[in-house]
Design a protein around this motif. Structure first.
Motif, PDB file in Angstrom:
ATOM      1  N   ASP A  20      12.397  26.406   0.127  1.00 61.85           N
ATOM      2  CA  ASP A  20      11.440  27.725  -0.217  1.00 61.85           C
ATOM      3  C   ASP A  20      12.204  28.871  -0.787  1.00 61.85           C
ATOM      4  N   THR A  21      11.587  29.683  -0.994  1.00 60.03           N
ATOM      5  CA  THR A  21      12.062  30.929  -1.790  1.00 60.03           C
ATOM      6  C   THR A  21      13.214  31.622  -0.939  1.00 60.03           C
ATOM      7  N   ALA A  22      13.194  31.508   0.329  1.00 53.46           N
ATOM      8  CA  ALA A  22      14.330  32.025   1.363  1.00 53.46           C
ATOM      9  C   ALA A  22      15.412  30.962   1.302  1.00 53.46           C
ATOM     10  N   GLY A  23      15.476  29.724   0.862  1.00 49.31           N
ATOM     11  CA  GLY A  23      16.339  28.872   0.866  1.00 49.31           C
ATOM     12  C   GLY A  23      16.448  27.939   2.078  1.00 49.31           C
ATOM     13  N   SER A  24      15.183  27.881   2.758  1.00 54.22           N
ATOM     14  CA  SER A  24      15.000  26.983   3.884  1.00 54.22           C
ATOM     15  C   SER A  24      14.599  25.640   3.211  1.00 54.22           C
ATOM     16  N   VAL A  25      14.971  24.576   3.941  1.00 52.75           N
ATOM     17  CA  VAL A  25      14.714  23.457   3.530  1.00 52.75           C
ATOM     18  C   VAL A  25      13.292  23.071   4.050  1.00 52.75           C
ATOM     19  N   THR A  26      12.438  22.636   3.168  1.00 50.55           N
ATOM     20  CA  THR A  26      10.807  22.455   3.637  1.00 50.55           C
ATOM     21  C   THR A  26      10.513  20.847   3.365  1.00 50.55           C
ATOM     22  N   ALA A  27      11.534  20.121   2.791  1.00 53.52           N
ATOM     23  CA  ALA A  27      11.295  18.642   2.847  1.00 53.52           C
ATOM     24  C   ALA A  27      12.396  17.837   2.327  1.00 53.52           C
ATOM     25  N   GLU A  28      12.904  16.677   3.048  1.00 51.70           N
ATOM     26  CA  GLU A  28      13.805  15.872   2.806  1.00 51.70           C
ATOM     27  C   GLU A  28      13.661  14.252   2.824  1.00 51.70           C
ATOM     28  N   ILE A  29      13.971  13.837   1.601  1.00 51.64           N
ATOM     29  CA  ILE A  29      13.691  12.446   1.226  1.00 51.64           C
ATOM     30  C   ILE A  29      15.082  11.582   1.202  1.00 51.64           C
ATOM     31  N   HIS A  30      15.387  10.799   2.002  1.00 48.22           N
ATOM     32  CA  HIS A  30      16.668   9.810   1.680  1.00 48.22           C
ATOM     33  C   HIS A  30      16.053   8.469   1.163  1.00 48.22           C
ATOM     34  N   VAL A  31      16.617   8.104   0.283  1.00 43.90           N
ATOM     35  CA  VAL A  31      16.592   6.900  -0.724  1.00 43.90           C
ATOM     36  C   VAL A  31      17.502   6.008  -0.237  1.00 43.90           C
ATOM     37  N   SER A  32      17.510   4.974   0.359  1.00 44.31           N
ATOM     38  CA  SER A  32      18.525   4.143   0.636  1.00 44.31           C
ATOM     39  C   SER A  32      18.232   2.761  -0.238  1.00 44.31           C
ATOM     40  N   THR A  33      19.432   2.005  -0.476  1.00 46.08           N
ATOM     41  CA  THR A  33      19.258   0.867  -1.152  1.00 46.08           C
ATOM     42  C   THR A  33      19.216  -0.379  -0.042  1.00 46.08           C
ATOM     43  N   GLU A  34      18.377  -1.332  -0.324  1.00 40.27           N
ATOM     44  CA  GLU A  34      18.241  -2.454   0.154  1.00 40.27           C
ATOM     45  C   GLU A  34      18.044  -3.781  -0.758  1.00 40.27           C
ATOM     46  N   GLU A  35      18.577  -4.869  -0.308  1.00 42.42           N
ATOM     47  CA  GLU A  35      18.250  -6.218  -0.887  1.00 42.42           C
ATOM     48  C   GLU A  35      17.873  -7.189   0.033  1.00 42.42           C
ATOM     49  N   PRO A  36      16.752  -8.009  -0.113  1.00 39.95           N
ATOM     50  CA  PRO A  36      15.905  -7.901  -1.117  1.00 39.95           C
ATOM     51  C   PRO A  36      15.122  -6.639  -0.985  1.00 39.95           C
ATOM     52  N   PHE A  37      14.789  -6.105  -2.026  1.00 42.12           N
ATOM     53  CA  PHE A  37      13.822  -4.894  -2.261  1.00 42.12           C
ATOM     54  C   PHE A  37      12.536  -5.111  -2.169  1.00 42.12           C
ATOM     55  N   THR A  38      11.567  -4.639  -1.456  1.00 41.43           N
ATOM     56  CA  THR A  38      10.212  -4.386  -1.690  1.00 41.43           C
ATOM     57  C   THR A  38       9.640  -3.146  -1.563  1.00 41.43           C
ATOM     58  N   PRO A  39       9.027  -2.420  -2.515  1.00 39.14           N
ATOM     59  CA  PRO A  39       8.445  -1.262  -2.557  1.00 39.14           C
ATOM     60  C   PRO A  39       7.361  -0.802  -1.514  1.00 39.14           C
ATOM     61  N   ALA A  40       7.400   0.318  -1.121  1.00 43.46           N
ATOM     62  CA  ALA A  40       6.127   0.624  -0.152  1.00 43.46           C
ATOM     63  C   ALA A  40       4.982   1.041  -0.792  1.00 43.46           C
ATOM     64  N   ARG A  41       4.148  -0.179  -0.911  1.00 44.78           N
ATOM     65  CA  ARG A  41       2.916   0.074  -1.821  1.00 44.78           C
ATOM     66  C   ARG A  41       2.000   1.200  -0.914  1.00 44.78           C
ATOM     67  N   ARG A  42       1.765   0.831   0.346  1.00 41.98           N
ATOM     68  CA  ARG A  42       0.826   1.770   1.017  1.00 41.98           C
ATOM     69  C   ARG A  42       1.305   2.920   2.057  1.00 41.98           C
ATOM     70  N   ALA A  43       2.502   2.456   2.611  1.00 39.75           N
ATOM     71  CA  ALA A  43       3.160   3.594   3.519  1.00 39.75           C
ATOM     72  C   ALA A  43       3.727   4.628   2.457  1.00 39.75           C
ATOM     73  N   HIS A  44       3.871   6.007   2.723  1.00 40.84           N
ATOM     74  CA  HIS A  44       4.308   6.792   1.802  1.00 40.84           C
ATOM     75  C   HIS A  44       4.760   8.107   2.498  1.00 40.84           C
ATOM     76  N   PRO A  45       5.664   9.041   2.071  1.00 36.98           N
ATOM     77  CA  PRO A  45       5.834  10.373   2.314  1.00 36.98           C
ATOM     78  C   PRO A  45       4.696  11.167   1.541  1.00 36.98           C
ATOM     79  N   ALA A  46       4.083  12.386   2.086  1.00 37.16           N
ATOM     80  CA  ALA A  46       3.236  13.138   1.671  1.00 37.16           C
ATOM     81  C   ALA A  46       3.829  14.736   1.639  1.00 37.16           C
ATOM     82  N   LEU A  47       3.844  15.091   0.357  1.00 40.25           N
ATOM     83  CA  LEU A  47       4.589  16.512   0.107  1.00 40.25           C
ATOM     84  C   LEU A  47       3.455  17.360  -0.419  1.00 40.25           C
ATOM     85  N   VAL A  48       3.493  18.717   0.324  1.00 33.26           N
ATOM     86  CA  VAL A  48       2.488  19.862   0.158  1.00 33.26           C
ATOM     87  C   VAL A  48       3.245  20.709  -0.805  1.00 33.26           C
TER      88      VAL A  48
END
Length: 132
Positions: free
Chosen positions: A49-77
């Motif tokens: 945010d404008t004060a420098g506080s964390v408002t959202a954090e996403i960690h992207v990890s690697t995996e094999e075999p990879f399958t995308p999340a087609r339904r589950a999801h983060p929602a960002l405001v």
């Protein structure tokens, strides 16, 4: 209790594609992973945010075999409907898939769904003007 982060996955070597989506399209900031975790691959992103506080954090990890999340999801405001439209335009300009079919189906919000470069679903919301 509060949410610290959401983790999604990408295929091994997919970090640059994740950077394009989360940094260039969504405007998040890449942050360094702790040394004990960096060797695993992947990449982390934060929004502030404008004060420098964390408002959202996403960690992207690697995996094999990879399958995308087609339904589950983060929602960002996002902070406004205008920010939602600006972000939508950036997503389209960068070639990411955007779905507006559920734009007015969640009371109090306008929203869209998009897919990162690996096919993971992400929801973006902003308060509807009538909800304020």
């Amino acid at each position: 209790m509060h949410l610290h982060h959401v983790q999604i996955a990408c295929p091994t070597g997919g970090e640059d594609v994740a950077r394009q989506f989360f940094v260039q399209a969504l405007g998040m900031t890449e942050v360094e992973k702790p040394p004990a975790l960096a060797a695993r691959g992947g990449v982390w992103f934060r929004a502030f945010d404008t004060a420098g506080s964390v408002t959202a954090e996403i960690h992207v990890s690697t995996e094999e075999p990879f399958t995308p999340a087609r339904r589950a999801h983060p929602a960002l405001v996002l902070e406004s409907r205008e920010a939602l439209e600006t972000t939508r335009s950036r997503l389209v300009d960068l070639g990411f898939e955007v779905d507006d079919t559920e734009r007015h189906t969640f009371d109090g919000y306008e929203r869209l769904h998009c897919r990162d470069g690996h096919g993971n679903r992400v929801e973006l919301l902003a308060e509807a003007p009538s909800a304020r």
